[in-house]
Motif scaffolding. Structure first.
Motif, PDB file in Angstrom:
ATOM      1  N   ASN A   1       0.909  -1.367  -0.096  1.00 24.87           N
ATOM      2  CA  ASN A   1       0.017  -0.098  -0.136  1.00 24.87           C
ATOM      3  C   ASN A   1       0.885   1.340  -0.045  1.00 24.87           C
ATOM      4  N   LYS A   2       0.318   2.362  -0.741  1.00 30.47           N
ATOM      5  CA  LYS A   2       1.273   3.390  -0.844  1.00 30.47           C
ATOM      6  C   LYS A   2       0.932   4.306   0.577  1.00 30.47           C
ATOM      7  N   GLN A   3       1.934   4.886   0.935  1.00 33.36           N
ATOM      8  CA  GLN A   3       1.970   5.386   2.535  1.00 33.36           C
ATOM      9  C   GLN A   3       1.343   6.752   2.119  1.00 33.36           C
ATOM     10  N   VAL A   4       0.180   6.952   2.848  1.00 34.16           N
ATOM     11  CA  VAL A   4      -0.473   8.473   2.942  1.00 34.16           C
ATOM     12  C   VAL A   4      -0.449   9.050   4.182  1.00 34.16           C
ATOM     13  N   PHE A   5      -0.137  10.449   4.284  1.00 30.13           N
ATOM     14  CA  PHE A   5      -0.204  11.182   5.538  1.00 30.13           C
ATOM     15  C   PHE A   5      -1.701  11.173   5.992  1.00 30.13           C
ATOM     16  N   PRO A   6      -1.736  10.969   7.381  1.00 30.67           N
ATOM     17  CA  PRO A   6      -3.035  10.832   8.118  1.00 30.67           C
ATOM     18  C   PRO A   6      -3.619  12.240   8.591  1.00 30.67           C
ATOM     19  N   THR A   7      -4.261  12.855   7.414  1.00 25.97           N
ATOM     20  CA  THR A   7      -4.901  14.125   7.660  1.00 25.97           C
ATOM     21  C   THR A   7      -6.312  14.007   7.158  1.00 25.97           C
ATOM     22  N   LYS A   8      -7.116  14.986   7.745  1.00 24.06           N
ATOM     23  CA  LYS A   8      -8.455  15.016   7.217  1.00 24.06           C
ATOM     24  C   LYS A   8      -8.641  15.268   5.968  1.00 24.06           C
ATOM     25  N   GLY A   9      -7.844  16.185   5.279  1.00 22.86           N
ATOM     26  CA  GLY A   9      -7.943  16.290   3.799  1.00 22.86           C
ATOM     27  C   GLY A   9      -7.836  14.824   2.979  1.00 22.86           C
TER      28      GLY A   9
END
Length: 210
Positions: free
Chosen positions: A3-11
């Motif tokens: 899985n591609k790492q994503v930043f945990p932000t609301k956006g």
């Protein structure tokens, strides 16, 4: 597939949920397209079976008619050689009693049995062309079904699970961050309350002393 790492932000959570919804919609459309194409192909397969059965019967009639022509005229190899090999399907026609065909041999050396045999074999050729068209359509539909199936499988087994994994990851991270923030605020409030209590106790002590 990693899985591609994503930043945990609301956006990112909103964007990932939107992409996941589109992926689900895409899967439903691919699945519907596959089902429609499959129904169409199965219908054409029925047509192929009917055409093959008809061609078999027409071949039998044509060869029987050729036998009869041979019996009535003798060996007709000289007349057969007068018929050119047809390598295409663009033909000029002559209509006789509603049957379109092209005579390429002299009528003075033939009879009605040979004409009938000729028409039978011409009918075989026409039906073979139609069968080739239908079978080509079946082949193209089968390829389209395979592509739709491949895309649907990719959406169902790879793309959608990745999106859902990322949604869970972001949601869990945001919830953990909220819990940490709540705990931090509780500690800050408790510290403020303790300081206020200490200040109040100090003031009361000073008043008593004075």
């Amino acid at each position: 597939m990693a899985n591609k790492q994503v930043f945990p932000t609301k956006g990112n959570l909103i964007a990932t949920k939107k992409s996941n919804d589109l992926a689900h919609m895409g899967y439903e459309l691919m699945d519907r397209k596959r089902n429609i194409l499959t129904r169409e192909m199965m219908s054409l397969m029925d047509d192929v079976k009917l055409l093959r059965d008809k061609i078999t019967i027409t071949y039998q009639k044509a060869y029987y008619a050729l036998q009869q022509a041979n019996m009535s005229l003798g060996v007709i190899s000289d007349l057969v050689e007068a018929v050119p090999v047809d390598t295409g399907i663009h033909i000029s026609y002559r209509s006789v009693m509603g049957v379109e065909y092209k005579l390429t041999y002299g009528l003075d050396h033939a009879n009605s049995k040979l004409d009938y045999a000729y028409r039978c074999f011409y009918k075989v050729k026409e039906m073979t062309v139609i069968l080739a068209e239908v079978e080509n359509s079946v082949y193209r539909l089968a390829n389209a079904i395979r592509k739709a199936q491949k895309r649907a499988n990719a959406l169902k087994n790879i793309v959608i699970p990745d999106f859902e994994h990322n949604i869970k990851f972001i949601t869990d991270a945001l919830e953990e961050k909220e819990r940490e923030e709540f705990s931090r605020q509780k500690v800050i409030k408790a510290t403020k309350d303790r300081r206020k209590a200490e200040e109040s106790a100090t003031q009361c002590h000073q008043l008593k002393v004075s």
